[in-house]
Design an enzyme around this catalytic site. Sequence first.
Site, PDB file in Angstrom:
ATOM      1  CB  CYS A 132      92.427  95.060 158.801  1.00  0.00           C
ATOM      2  SG  CYS A 132      92.185  96.806 158.443  1.00  0.00           S
ATOM      3  CD  GLU A 181      98.999  92.857 154.720  1.00  0.00           C
ATOM      4  OE1 GLU A 181      97.885  92.718 155.273  1.00  0.00           O
ATOM      5  OE2 GLU A 181      99.542  93.959 154.603  1.00  0.00           O
TER       6      GLU A 181
END
Length: 169
Positions: free
Chosen positions: A26, A17
């Site tokens: 993202c 992450e």
Amino acid sequence: MPDPICKAAIELVKHFEGLSLDAYLCPAGIPTIGYGHTAGVSLGQRITAEKAEALLADDLAAAAAAVDALVTVPLTGGQRGALASFVFNLGRGNFQSSTLLKRLNGGDPEGAAGEFGRWVNATVQGRKTKLPGLVKRREAETLLFRRNLFLTRMAAADPMPQAVDTPAA
């Protein structure tokens, strides 16, 4: 109190992450902050490293609770951790309907391990796209599931999207 998540799984999630104290989109276009936290995130938001750790702990606890609720067979710590990472990344609903879960609950852990690699696509700018970072994450989850190991040398530094598409049938 629920069982803690193994350290290898926490490190796996942190590695893939990455940490961002500022909200960003993202690759799948979802506002994200901290270590892949998405709930209630708005662009322009900023958090502290301590808040990122707290969000991760809460998110992984929720993912592990989903694993605990859906898996009907005994798990090793590495298996539970790998599945928590998997659920953290793609959500309870996808895990609940997955062949991975069906195989695992059917008493076929090796068959279940073989399913991780099917979950490597995300929708990026409206197109289903195979992401190299997801390939590496699924390899790492598979290794953790099979052998209770997380090897950083396997892993890419690319942050992962939170939304992963269902694999082709």
